[in-house]
Scaffold this active site. Structure first.
Site, PDB file in Angstrom:
ATOM      1  N   ARG A  99       0.834  -1.201   0.000  1.00 54.19           N
ATOM      2  CA  ARG A  99       0.000   0.000   0.000  1.00 54.19           C
ATOM      3  C   ARG A  99       0.871   1.255   0.000  1.00 54.19           C
ATOM      4  O   ARG A  99       0.557   2.248  -0.672  1.00 54.19           O
ATOM      5  CB  ARG A  99      -0.935  -0.001   1.210  1.00 54.19           C
ATOM      6  CG  ARG A  99      -2.049  -1.018   1.113  1.00 54.19           C
ATOM      7  CD  ARG A  99      -2.853  -1.095   2.394  1.00 54.19           C
ATOM      8  NE  ARG A  99      -3.589   0.138   2.664  1.00 54.19           N
ATOM      9  CZ  ARG A  99      -4.239   0.389   3.796  1.00 54.19           C
ATOM     10  NH1 ARG A  99      -4.229  -0.504   4.774  1.00 54.19           N
ATOM     11  NH2 ARG A  99      -4.885   1.531   3.958  1.00 54.19           N
ATOM     12  N   CYS A 148      -1.207   6.007   9.265  1.00 50.80           N
ATOM     13  CA  CYS A 148      -1.596   4.667   8.788  1.00 50.80           C
ATOM     14  C   CYS A 148      -2.757   4.846   7.829  1.00 50.80           C
ATOM     15  O   CYS A 148      -2.811   5.823   7.082  1.00 50.80           O
ATOM     16  CB  CYS A 148      -1.948   3.760   9.963  1.00 50.80           C
ATOM     17  SG  CYS A 148      -3.343   4.331  10.961  1.00 50.80           S
TER      18      CYS A 148
END
Length: 302
Positions: free
Chosen positions: A186, A244
């Site tokens: 990611r 995050c």
């Protein structure tokens, strides 16, 4: 003999630090003044098992600001105090937080408490899986609470949660390091984001430390290993900003940074759910670069 004041810490409930294990918690379970909170999210939220007496710290529900544009946003002080009071938490309570995944969302609850000026809280190392694996009792029911209302005072601290402006400043600050707790795929943009509408990639100048790398077999690594993991990416920079997907696992990094001896960690509350939206905020793909100023305009995802 007079009854103990519920707003005063009880002898024997001094926390050893921000992390406790089942050997510390089990013999103290049920002690007056000790509150155990289940901060599970996602598939573990509302599961039919709990540590005996655990109460629901509902990050997916009441303990996020659902009027915000992104998920898991910190509620305001008044709302937070009301929700903690409804869980029977007092200013003098000692709180242990766990989650059903191990150490995932429990660190978020711990950091939220810290941000509201409450320091008598710790995360259960290994969470419910470690508790059950140790053969300790588990109740086959959802976490719940219907006892008396607590008296919890929110005392917000500046700087524990930050916004995109402060992250932008940290990316340009030679004394700061911005960490991203998402998976490497990611971070580099090799895989699509699980939330629709977000750009893939990362902030120019950020470094990648997937939160799971701070753990071994579901428990936090020793302090010296945590320090090594952070220092390998931050060097001698002591100011850490942690991000995050939606501000949850960044708090696992905050817990790791605290255990490693960093004194100024901050969590980007909006995290990638905000930064990754189509906007002027720059996004790059590929591995981390040493200096975000070396990134050319063709590398930026608009």
């Amino acid at each position: 003999m007079s009854s103990p004041d519920p707003n005063q810490p009880l002898v024997g409930l001094t926390l050893p630090g921000p992390l406790v294990d089942e050997d510390w918690l089990a013999p103290r379970l049920g002690t007056p003044g000790l509150v155990v909170l289940d901060a599970s999210v996602g598939a573990h939220r509302g599961a039919g098992q709990r540590i005996p007496g655990a109460r629901p710290f509902d990050i997916d529900g009441a303990l996020s600001d659902h009027s915000a544009a992104v998920p898991h946003t910190m509620p305001d002080a008044g709302r937070f105090a009301e929700e903690l009071g409804s869980l029977g938490v007092d200013d003098g309570s000692t709180v242990v937080v766990y989650d059903g995944a191990g150490i995932y969302s429990s660190a978020r609850a711990w950091w939220m408490l810290r941000a509201m000026g409450f320091d008598r809280a710790a995360v259960l190392d290994g969470g419910l899986p470690a508790w059950a694996a140790a053969g300790l009792p588990v109740e086959n029911e959802k976490s719940a609470y219907c006892g008396p209302h607590g008296s919890f005072t929110a005392r917000p601290r500046r700087g524990l949660f930050v916004g995109s402006g402060q992250v932008t400043a940290a990316l340009a600050d030679p004394a700061s390091a911005v960490f991203d707790a998402r998976t490497r795929e990611r971070f580099t943009g090799e895989v699509a984001e699980p939330r629709p509408g977000l750009r893939g990639g990362h902030m120019p100048g950020a470094v990648n430390l997937p939160f799971g790398e701070l753990q071994h077999e579901g428990r936090m690594r020793p302090a010296h290993e945590l320090r090594t993991a952070f220092a390998a990416l931050a060097g001698d920079r002591e100011k850490l900003v942690l991000s995050c997907g939606s501000g949850v696992t960044a708090c696992v990094l905050a817990l790791g940074a605290e255990l490693a001896g960093y004194s100024e960690p901050a969590v980007y509350d909006g995290s990638w759910s905000e930064w990754g939206l189509p906007s002027h905020l720059p996004v790059v793909k590929g591995p981390a670069t040493e200096d975000h100023r070396a990134v050319g305009p063709d590398d930026v995802v608009r």
